[in-house]
Write a protein that holds these residues in place. Sequence first.
Motif, short mmCIF file in Angstrom:
data_model
loop_
_atom_site.label_atom_id
_atom_site.label_comp_id
_atom_site.label_asym_id
_atom_site.label_seq_id
_atom_site.Cartn_x
_atom_site.Cartn_y
_atom_site.Cartn_z
N LEU A 15 56.12 29.05 37.02
CA LEU A 15 56.55 30.03 37.66
C LEU A 15 55.07 31.37 37.41
N TRP A 16 56.10 31.77 36.79
CA TRP A 16 54.70 33.10 36.06
C TRP A 16 53.86 32.84 35.91
N ALA A 17 53.13 31.38 35.61
CA ALA A 17 51.03 31.12 35.17
C ALA A 17 51.11 31.56 37.01
N LEU A 18 51.84 30.16 38.36
CA LEU A 18 51.15 30.61 38.76
C LEU A 18 51.51 31.67 39.79
N PHE A 19 52.79 33.03 39.47
CA PHE A 19 52.43 33.90 40.16
C PHE A 19 51.37 34.75 39.52
N ILE A 20 51.26 35.50 38.12
CA ILE A 20 50.17 35.65 37.53
C ILE A 20 48.99 35.50 39.00
N ILE A 21 48.20 34.44 38.36
CA ILE A 21 47.28 33.87 39.37
C ILE A 21 47.42 34.16 40.45
N ASN A 22 48.23 34.04 41.30
CA ASN A 22 48.48 34.12 42.76
C ASN A 22 48.57 35.79 42.84
N ALA A 23 48.71 36.63 41.81
CA ALA A 23 48.68 38.06 42.21
C ALA A 23 47.26 38.29 42.27
N LEU A 24 46.12 37.97 40.28
CA LEU A 24 45.80 38.41 40.28
C LEU A 24 44.25 37.61 42.06
N GLY A 25 43.99 36.13 42.26
CA GLY A 25 43.95 36.37 43.26
C GLY A 25 43.92 37.10 44.79
N THR A 26 45.38 37.45 44.80
CA THR A 26 45.38 38.47 46.13
C THR A 26 44.94 39.48 45.90
N LEU A 27 44.45 39.87 45.31
CA LEU A 27 43.71 41.12 45.30
C LEU A 27 42.28 41.00 44.66
N TYR A 28 41.46 39.70 44.89
CA TYR A 28 40.34 39.45 44.76
C TYR A 28 40.25 38.94 46.13
N GLY A 29 40.56 38.85 46.59
CA GLY A 29 40.61 38.80 48.22
C GLY A 29 40.99 39.60 49.11
N PHE A 30 42.22 40.50 49.04
CA PHE A 30 41.58 41.76 49.26
C PHE A 30 40.33 42.92 48.89
N VAL A 31 40.13 42.55 47.99
CA VAL A 31 38.47 43.35 47.78
C VAL A 31 37.90 42.43 48.51
N TRP A 32 37.59 41.08 48.78
CA TRP A 32 36.63 40.30 49.37
C TRP A 32 36.66 40.88 50.72
N TYR A 33 37.70 41.05 51.46
CA TYR A 33 37.63 41.41 52.81
C TYR A 33 37.60 42.71 52.87
N GLU A 34 37.08 44.15 51.71
CA GLU A 34 36.50 44.86 52.15
C GLU A 34 35.88 45.64 52.97
N SER A 35 34.92 45.11 53.10
CA SER A 35 33.74 45.33 54.16
C SER A 35 34.23 45.33 55.51
N GLN A 36 34.48 44.41 55.69
CA GLN A 36 35.55 43.83 57.36
C GLN A 36 36.05 44.42 57.87
N LEU A 37 36.90 44.76 56.23
CA LEU A 37 38.40 46.42 56.72
C LEU A 37 38.01 47.45 57.26
#
Length: 200
Positions: A15-37
């Motif tokens: 759970l902890w490993a996936l929490f860290i991976i998904n939290a970082l992936g979520t941040l990266y994902g919002f950055v990915w959408y920055e230009s569209q947002l």
Amino acid sequence: MIRTLIHVVGHPFGLWALFIINALGTLYGFVWYESQLLVTPTIFIPFVPDSPTASLFFTAVLAALLLRKNSGLLEALAAVTLFKYGIWAVFMNVGAGAMGATLTWQNYMLIASHAGMAIQALLFLPYYRIKPWHLIAAAVWTVHNDIIDYVFGMHPGVHSVLMPHIDVIGYFTFWLGLLGVFIVYWFNIRSDRYHLKLPR
């Protein structure tokens, strides 16, 4: 094999490993959408970053599970959207390649990471405590999101080779979301589902 993997991801270390991976992936994902947002009307912003929002739901679910709590509504939203947008991104990238687009390392990274999203959606279903109304709310969310994306034109960017087929993509996305709703019902809500408690 699958049941062993389900038990592994439900272990506190998993759970902890996936929490860290998904939290970082979520941040990266919002950055990915920055230009569209930046060019998106404010009223539509909550519905534009589809994949990061799905992983945000799941990150919140993981945080709750680490606290030995369940949030059925968040779990339903996470399960449906993780499956839907995980599969969607895999199809969009593979489909672009099949239609002649040159795939870069980013495309392959997106394929792998989004396939992981869909797999997570399925692996955690036995740990969820989703009620019918939670799933109904998730179904409304996913259909509403499709309307924003494909009626109001706020859909995620796709490769130029796919744009002539955007109506077909919208149709596919709609049914993919409903498939996610059915999968959550079949593997979590019906009475003879496979049901687990988190190990302590």
